[in-house]
Write a protein that holds these residues in place. Structure first.
Motif, PDB file in Angstrom:
ATOM      1  N   UNK A 145      46.917  27.658  -5.911  1.00 47.67           N
ATOM      2  CA  UNK A 145      45.451  27.541  -6.623  1.00 47.67           C
ATOM      3  C   UNK A 145      44.952  27.148  -5.293  1.00 47.67           C
ATOM      4  N   UNK A 146      45.012  26.595  -4.643  1.00 48.60           N
ATOM      5  CA  UNK A 146      44.227  25.819  -3.583  1.00 48.60           C
ATOM      6  C   UNK A 146      43.277  27.616  -2.355  1.00 48.60           C
ATOM      7  N   UNK A 147      42.977  26.661  -1.477  1.00 44.54           N
ATOM      8  CA  UNK A 147      43.182  27.603  -0.397  1.00 44.54           C
ATOM      9  C   UNK A 147      43.835  27.476   0.693  1.00 44.54           C
ATOM     10  N   UNK A 148      44.203  29.000   1.238  1.00 40.56           N
ATOM     11  CA  UNK A 148      45.327  28.682   2.187  1.00 40.56           C
ATOM     12  C   UNK A 148      43.935  28.598   3.864  1.00 40.56           C
ATOM     13  N   UNK A 149      44.858  27.981   4.544  1.00 40.77           N
ATOM     14  CA  UNK A 149      44.288  27.622   6.261  1.00 40.77           C
ATOM     15  C   UNK A 149      44.462  28.895   7.148  1.00 40.77           C
ATOM     16  N   UNK A 150      44.265  29.231   8.012  1.00 48.23           N
ATOM     17  CA  UNK A 150      44.913  29.851   9.594  1.00 48.23           C
ATOM     18  C   UNK A 150      45.223  28.920   9.908  1.00 48.23           C
ATOM     19  N   UNK A 151      45.768  28.269  10.187  1.00 48.44           N
ATOM     20  CA  UNK A 151      45.374  27.165  10.812  1.00 48.44           C
ATOM     21  C   UNK A 151      45.132  27.669  12.800  1.00 48.44           C
ATOM     22  N   UNK A 152      46.087  28.503  14.135  1.00 43.73           N
ATOM     23  CA  UNK A 152      45.333  28.545  14.732  1.00 43.73           C
ATOM     24  C   UNK A 152      47.461  29.222  15.310  1.00 43.73           C
ATOM     25  N   UNK A 153      47.435  28.980  16.261  1.00 44.11           N
ATOM     26  CA  UNK A 153      46.343  29.770  17.302  1.00 44.11           C
ATOM     27  C   UNK A 153      45.611  30.312  17.711  1.00 44.11           C
ATOM     28  N   UNK A 154      45.238  31.199  18.790  1.00 41.32           N
ATOM     29  CA  UNK A 154      44.609  31.983  18.995  1.00 41.32           C
ATOM     30  C   UNK A 154      44.902  33.553  18.651  1.00 41.32           C
ATOM     31  N   UNK A 155      45.975  33.857  19.147  1.00 39.60           N
ATOM     32  CA  UNK A 155      46.712  35.211  18.310  1.00 39.60           C
ATOM     33  C   UNK A 155      47.103  35.951  16.986  1.00 39.60           C
ATOM     34  N   UNK A 156      47.007  34.068  16.133  1.00 44.24           N
ATOM     35  CA  UNK A 156      47.896  34.187  15.156  1.00 44.24           C
ATOM     36  C   UNK A 156      46.429  34.707  14.371  1.00 44.24           C
ATOM     37  N   UNK A 157      45.512  33.916  14.667  1.00 46.35           N
ATOM     38  CA  UNK A 157      44.200  34.007  13.765  1.00 46.35           C
ATOM     39  C   UNK A 157      43.455  35.130  13.719  1.00 46.35           C
ATOM     40  N   UNK A 158      43.745  35.699  15.700  1.00 44.62           N
ATOM     41  CA  UNK A 158      43.486  37.478  16.156  1.00 44.62           C
ATOM     42  C   UNK A 158      43.958  38.119  14.858  1.00 44.62           C
ATOM     43  N   UNK A 159      45.180  38.265  14.714  1.00 48.47           N
ATOM     44  CA  UNK A 159      46.151  38.585  13.771  1.00 48.47           C
ATOM     45  C   UNK A 159      45.347  38.912  12.593  1.00 48.47           C
ATOM     46  N   UNK A 160      45.133  37.459  11.785  1.00 51.61           N
ATOM     47  CA  UNK A 160      44.501  37.520  10.340  1.00 51.61           C
ATOM     48  C   UNK A 160      43.029  38.237  10.465  1.00 51.61           C
ATOM     49  N   UNK A 161      42.391  37.892  11.277  1.00 49.26           N
ATOM     50  CA  UNK A 161      41.273  38.080  11.299  1.00 49.26           C
ATOM     51  C   UNK A 161      41.054  40.224  11.346  1.00 49.26           C
ATOM     52  N   UNK A 162      41.884  40.456  11.972  1.00 46.19           N
ATOM     53  CA  UNK A 162      41.825  42.061  12.687  1.00 46.19           C
ATOM     54  C   UNK A 162      42.304  42.541  11.313  1.00 46.19           C
ATOM     55  N   UNK A 163      43.866  41.768  10.653  1.00 46.72           N
ATOM     56  CA  UNK A 163      44.119  42.545   9.528  1.00 46.72           C
ATOM     57  C   UNK A 163      43.163  42.363   8.420  1.00 46.72           C
ATOM     58  N   UNK A 164      41.592  41.835   8.306  1.00 47.36           N
ATOM     59  CA  UNK A 164      40.939  41.621   7.170  1.00 47.36           C
ATOM     60  C   UNK A 164      41.554  40.610   6.309  1.00 47.36           C
ATOM     61  N   UNK A 165      42.036  39.944   5.984  1.00 50.36           N
ATOM     62  CA  UNK A 165      43.257  38.632   5.569  1.00 50.36           C
ATOM     63  C   UNK A 165      42.487  37.160   5.442  1.00 50.36           C
ATOM     64  N   UNK A 166      40.772  37.553   5.751  1.00 50.99           N
ATOM     65  CA  UNK A 166      40.174  36.059   6.684  1.00 50.99           C
ATOM     66  C   UNK A 166      39.309  35.520   5.192  1.00 50.99           C
ATOM     67  N   UNK A 167      38.625  35.249   4.312  1.00 51.77           N
ATOM     68  CA  UNK A 167      37.457  35.735   3.875  1.00 51.77           C
ATOM     69  C   UNK A 167      36.615  34.523   4.462  1.00 51.77           C
ATOM     70  N   UNK A 168      36.711  33.397   4.876  1.00 53.15           N
ATOM     71  CA  UNK A 168      35.767  32.417   5.198  1.00 53.15           C
ATOM     72  C   UNK A 168      36.114  32.126   6.668  1.00 53.15           C
ATOM     73  N   UNK A 169      35.417  32.404   8.313  1.00 51.69           N
ATOM     74  CA  UNK A 169      35.580  31.952   9.681  1.00 51.69           C
ATOM     75  C   UNK A 169      34.838  31.006  10.410  1.00 51.69           C
ATOM     76  N   UNK A 170      34.806  29.865   9.895  1.00 51.48           N
ATOM     77  CA  UNK A 170      34.037  28.889  10.794  1.00 51.48           C
ATOM     78  C   UNK A 170      34.589  28.520  11.888  1.00 51.48           C
ATOM     79  N   UNK A 171      33.018  28.231  13.416  1.00 50.63           N
ATOM     80  CA  UNK A 171      33.605  28.317  14.089  1.00 50.63           C
ATOM     81  C   UNK A 171      32.484  27.681  15.188  1.00 50.63           C
ATOM     82  N   UNK A 172      32.951  26.217  15.155  1.00 49.45           N
ATOM     83  CA  UNK A 172      31.905  24.962  15.858  1.00 49.45           C
ATOM     84  C   UNK A 172      32.105  25.572  17.809  1.00 49.45           C
TER      85      UNK A 172
END
Lengths: 213, 213
Positions: A145-172
């Protein structure tokens, strides 16, 4: 049950600096890229086990504290765990020593299964051959019931974002130009269409940009 | 006698969107990229000759107003003037109609000289075969003590920045991901080393980043 991503980027969108080596696994520019984040009180305590109480306490620290709040499981790529740097070492246990700063189950996406790794502080690495969707379903089961983080690296994060699976992306965004390395945005044209985007400047000069559904 | 650059960028650093055509010389994404800038009261008045008094008056408009203040001459590349889109048209007079929003001399860097063009409002285009340093010397002579702008396009600005000729770079980053087009930063590794960098978020969500010597 938010699916979250937090990343450090350079102004030119580099998420993974060039020239990683086993001795310097994140590349020579990594230190400059994450310096404001590493300077926060939260990261000094939680990641570096610094008990001096020192560190910055402003906007960067607020994001760093939020980073560690409410996550019940994490997904990371094989490279982030270190399997590309040490592919043939069956005893490799990750970059983080015997007290990894997680405390929850982590799914490492790989092409070859390995036995899971357990640490005393509740961190457990499980190696999984799965699609992003399959890995996310398993992570959500583990997160309780808690949140799931997609931690990295670049290609893993990009694949999850491109698939529309990420609810919140924070970039510093650290205001430096690296110009060499892996850029985050190249496969994410019009990402903003699915999100509300907001930004905030930290005392350090870091630009925090949040994409939120 | 500051040498200034102002640009609109996407979050991924695209300064020139993909697929320019003679009909749509800045590419199909240009409108979205510059929408917050085009919405300002200053740009509506100064560029679009809109006398309604409408337009935004916040942070974006402050930068837009500063854009037009104190410039005595400008340098631009041949492509920005339109010589790449219309290479064989000796009557081409630029994209801006008979009232170009400049009012001062402009040096167009080209490989083939052409006769200068004069407009009633004080805008004068002069075509020059020169190095960045040579063009800057000529522009400073024309500017009469006022600032010189390096207007664009991407490769011209990048050449002046890489040569260390720019005193102030202001980028207005629209929080959209284009992923196609010409990126500004690729040849500018560690640009920040010669500058103080500061940032500010506009009401529109645009992130204004300024590199100042």
């Amino acid at each position: 049950m938010t699916v979250r991503v937090d990343l450090n980027l350079s102004l030119d969108g580099i998420v993974m600096p060039a020239d990683p080596t086993p001795e310097n696994p994140m590349g020579e520019d990594w230190g400059r890229l994450v310096a404001p984040y590493a300077a926060t009180k939260t990261v000094r305590e939680r990641v570096m086990h610094d008990t001096s109480g020192e560190g910055t306490t402003g906007v960067d620290d607020r994001y760093a504290a939020a980073y560690f709040e409410g996550v019940g499981a994490e997904i990371m790529g094989a490279g982030m765990f270190g399997l590309h740097a040490f592919p043939d070492d069956p005893d490799w246990r990750g970059w983080w020593g015997e007290e990894p700063p997680f405390g929850y189950p982590i799914l490492v996406l790989t092409h070859r299964e390995r036995p899971p790794l357990e640490f005393a502080n509740g961190t457990r690495f499980e190696f999984l051959v799965a699609t992003p969707e399959g890995a996310l379903e398993r992570a959500q089961g583990l997160a309780g019931g808690a949140d799931v983080r997609v931690g990295g690296g670049a290609s893993t994060v990009s694949a999850f974002l491109a698939a529309g699976l990420v609810d919140r992306l924070h970039v510093a965004i650290t205001p430096i130009v690296l110009a060499r390395g892996v850029r985050l945005w190249d496969d994410l044209r019009e990402l903003e269409r699915d999100y509300t985007v907001s930004s905030e400047i930290a005392e350090s000069g870091v630009i925090h940009v949040t994409f939120e559904r």
